[in-house]
Design a protein around this motif. Structure first.
Motif, PDB file in Angstrom:
ATOM      1  N   VAL A  64       0.803  -1.135   0.464  1.00 33.53           N
ATOM      2  CA  VAL A  64       0.102  -0.385  -0.205  1.00 33.53           C
ATOM      3  C   VAL A  64       0.943   1.510  -0.491  1.00 33.53           C
ATOM      4  O   VAL A  64       1.883   1.192   0.501  1.00 33.53           O
ATOM      5  CB  VAL A  64      -1.402   0.264   1.636  1.00 33.53           C
ATOM      6  CG1 VAL A  64      -1.680   1.686   1.118  1.00 33.53           C
ATOM      7  CG2 VAL A  64      -1.737  -1.091   1.548  1.00 33.53           C
ATOM      8  N   MET A  65       0.227   2.130  -1.108  1.00 32.49           N
ATOM      9  CA  MET A  65       0.766   3.342  -1.066  1.00 32.49           C
ATOM     10  C   MET A  65       0.387   4.387  -0.810  1.00 32.49           C
ATOM     11  O   MET A  65      -0.817   4.813  -0.824  1.00 32.49           O
ATOM     12  CB  MET A  65       2.020   3.614  -2.337  1.00 32.49           C
ATOM     13  CG  MET A  65       2.681   4.724  -2.213  1.00 32.49           C
ATOM     14  SD  MET A  65       3.576   5.250  -3.899  1.00 32.49           S
ATOM     15  CE  MET A  65       2.551   5.395  -5.288  1.00 32.49           C
ATOM     16  N   LEU A  66       0.698   5.422  -0.223  1.00 31.32           N
ATOM     17  CA  LEU A  66      -0.338   6.226   0.393  1.00 31.32           C
ATOM     18  C   LEU A  66       0.039   7.796  -0.198  1.00 31.32           C
ATOM     19  O   LEU A  66       1.292   7.719  -0.391  1.00 31.32           O
ATOM     20  CB  LEU A  66      -0.234   7.157   2.108  1.00 31.32           C
ATOM     21  CG  LEU A  66      -0.738   6.140   3.212  1.00 31.32           C
ATOM     22  CD1 LEU A  66      -0.616   6.464   4.438  1.00 31.32           C
ATOM     23  CD2 LEU A  66      -2.246   5.779   3.081  1.00 31.32           C
ATOM     24  N   VAL A  67      -0.906   8.830  -0.923  1.00 33.54           N
ATOM     25  CA  VAL A  67      -0.602  10.083  -1.705  1.00 33.54           C
ATOM     26  C   VAL A  67      -1.016  10.287  -0.987  1.00 33.54           C
ATOM     27  O   VAL A  67      -1.791  10.894  -0.017  1.00 33.54           O
ATOM     28  CB  VAL A  67      -0.233   9.485  -2.953  1.00 33.54           C
ATOM     29  CG1 VAL A  67       0.600   8.720  -3.664  1.00 33.54           C
ATOM     30  CG2 VAL A  67      -1.448   9.758  -3.618  1.00 33.54           C
TER      31      VAL A  67
ATOM     32  N   ALA B 148       5.469   9.281   0.180  1.00 39.78           N
ATOM     33  CA  ALA B 148       5.410   8.885  -1.452  1.00 39.78           C
ATOM     34  C   ALA B 148       5.230   9.660  -2.345  1.00 39.78           C
ATOM     35  O   ALA B 148       6.430  10.190  -3.275  1.00 39.78           O
ATOM     36  CB  ALA B 148       5.423   7.662  -1.594  1.00 39.78           C
ATOM     37  N   PHE B 149       4.595  10.953  -2.324  1.00 38.58           N
ATOM     38  CA  PHE B 149       3.703  12.070  -3.097  1.00 38.58           C
ATOM     39  C   PHE B 149       3.449  12.607  -2.491  1.00 38.58           C
ATOM     40  O   PHE B 149       2.010  12.972  -2.045  1.00 38.58           O
ATOM     41  CB  PHE B 149       3.245  11.773  -4.244  1.00 38.58           C
ATOM     42  CG  PHE B 149       3.247  12.592  -5.641  1.00 38.58           C
ATOM     43  CD1 PHE B 149       3.881  12.568  -6.217  1.00 38.58           C
ATOM     44  CD2 PHE B 149       2.491  12.869  -5.387  1.00 38.58           C
ATOM     45  CE1 PHE B 149       3.991  13.562  -7.518  1.00 38.58           C
ATOM     46  CE2 PHE B 149       2.123  13.974  -5.773  1.00 38.58           C
ATOM     47  CZ  PHE B 149       2.695  14.488  -7.024  1.00 38.58           C
ATOM     48  N   GLU B 150       3.725  14.413  -2.242  1.00 37.64           N
ATOM     49  CA  GLU B 150       2.905  15.123  -1.922  1.00 37.64           C
ATOM     50  C   GLU B 150       2.979  16.637  -3.362  1.00 37.64           C
ATOM     51  O   GLU B 150       3.747  16.627  -3.498  1.00 37.64           O
ATOM     52  CB  GLU B 150       3.149  15.363  -0.260  1.00 37.64           C
ATOM     53  CG  GLU B 150       2.392  16.320   0.261  1.00 37.64           C
ATOM     54  CD  GLU B 150       3.905  17.066   1.340  1.00 37.64           C
ATOM     55  OE1 GLU B 150       3.732  16.261   2.209  1.00 37.64           O
ATOM     56  OE2 GLU B 150       3.960  17.989   1.435  1.00 37.64           O
TER      57      GLU B 150
ATOM     58  N   ARG C  56       8.447   8.250 -11.510  1.00 39.22           N
ATOM     59  CA  ARG C  56       9.274   8.257 -10.870  1.00 39.22           C
ATOM     60  C   ARG C  56       8.031   7.522  -9.459  1.00 39.22           C
ATOM     61  O   ARG C  56       9.136   6.352  -8.807  1.00 39.22           O
ATOM     62  CB  ARG C  56      10.082   9.151  -9.816  1.00 39.22           C
ATOM     63  CG  ARG C  56      11.344   9.452 -11.517  1.00 39.22           C
ATOM     64  CD  ARG C  56      12.549  10.764 -10.729  1.00 39.22           C
ATOM     65  NE  ARG C  56      12.297  11.820  -9.806  1.00 39.22           N
ATOM     66  CZ  ARG C  56      11.851  12.476 -10.471  1.00 39.22           C
ATOM     67  NH1 ARG C  56      12.169  13.098 -11.595  1.00 39.22           N
ATOM     68  NH2 ARG C  56      10.951  13.516  -9.308  1.00 39.22           N
ATOM     69  N   THR C  57       6.716   7.709  -8.729  1.00 37.05           N
ATOM     70  CA  THR C  57       7.135   7.484  -7.525  1.00 37.05           C
ATOM     71  C   THR C  57       5.885   5.768  -7.816  1.00 37.05           C
ATOM     72  O   THR C  57       6.734   5.567  -6.963  1.00 37.05           O
ATOM     73  CB  THR C  57       5.527   8.160  -7.114  1.00 37.05           C
ATOM     74  OG1 THR C  57       6.554   9.667  -6.798  1.00 37.05           O
ATOM     75  CG2 THR C  57       5.662   7.952  -5.753  1.00 37.05           C
ATOM     76  N   LEU C  58       5.732   6.180  -8.715  1.00 40.93           N
ATOM     77  CA  LEU C  58       4.784   4.439  -9.225  1.00 40.93           C
ATOM     78  C   LEU C  58       6.090   3.159  -9.026  1.00 40.93           C
ATOM     79  O   LEU C  58       6.256   2.561  -9.438  1.00 40.93           O
ATOM     80  CB  LEU C  58       4.129   4.392 -10.610  1.00 40.93           C
ATOM     81  CG  LEU C  58       2.159   4.999 -10.414  1.00 40.93           C
ATOM     82  CD1 LEU C  58       1.723   5.726 -11.215  1.00 40.93           C
ATOM     83  CD2 LEU C  58       1.877   4.180  -9.237  1.00 40.93           C
TER      84      LEU C  58
END
Ligand SMILES: Cc1cc2nc3c(=O)[nH]c(=O)nc-3n(C[C@H](O)[C@H](O)[C@H](O)COP(=O)(O)O)c2cc1C
Length: 180
Positions: free
Chosen positions: A104-107, A136-138, A164-166
């Protein structure tokens, strides 16, 4: 790799949703991001109902989660907490076989929301998901219209950062923690 994107806001003009749509639009080759559209159709979680079998909308969500290589979650913060719709969806998944070890990744569509980040991380860890470490990404999209948010997310710097995050999440998701 196929990732399922889950949005914690039901608002028609949700900035979190626009962010997840940008992740789908800018995904690099080999990565597909699909939005989960069924949040509003989920009944309120009740263990008594679950004990009689999952309602169809819940079974549909669980199938999508089970079939995904990872989940990408974007959510607003409501009153320093997780929006009810998202917590409701997560509660339906607590007892299922689909969620343990799921990457799981939170963005984040806001630079605020420290409470929801912390609460979501705690809940997802408790559910035995494999949470991508760090933020990861904001990007700060609070107060933006969907068109304004889309314009920001389609700029080359944002697009490259999404890619890049993906790619980073795909590498994280491809690690099998149970092997070796
Ligand atoms: C009921 C409600 C409570 C909110 N509480 C907070 C909060 O505690 N902290 C915060 O940073 N933002 C809070 N906000 C602002 C939202 O998190 C913010 O507007 C977010 O960008 C909305 O996401 P969306 O565009 O995807 O719907 C709240 C908004 C609403 C509607």
């Amino acid at each position: 790799m196929r990732f399922l994107a889950i949005c914690g806001s039901l608002r028609a003009a949700s900035t979190n949703r626009v962010l997840l749509e940008a992740f789908a639009r800018h995904a690099p080759e080999g990565i597909v991001v699909e939005l989960f559209e069924g949040m509003a159709a989920l009944p309120l979680f009740n263990p008594d109902i679950e004990a009689c079998g999952r309602p169809p909308a819940v079974a549909g969500m669980a199938r999508r989660v089970g079939g995904a290589d990872g989940l990408i979650v974007a959510s607003p913060e409501y009153a320093h907490g997780i929006p009810g719709v998202l917590k409701n969806a997560l509660d339906w998944l607590v007892s299922g076989f689909e969620i343990p070890h799921k990457p799981v990744m939170l963005v984040h569509a806001s630079i605020r929301g420290a409470f929801v980040r912390e609460h979501l991380s705690e809940v997802l860890r408790t559910m035995s998901t494999r949470l991508h470490p760090g933020s990861a990404f904001e990007i700060h999209l609070v107060g933006k219209s969907p068109a304004e948010a889309r314009e920001m997310l389609d700029r080359p710097e944002a697009r490259d950062l999404i890619r890049r995050t993906l790619a980073d999440f795909a590498a994280f998701a491809s690690i099998n923690p149970t092997s070796g």
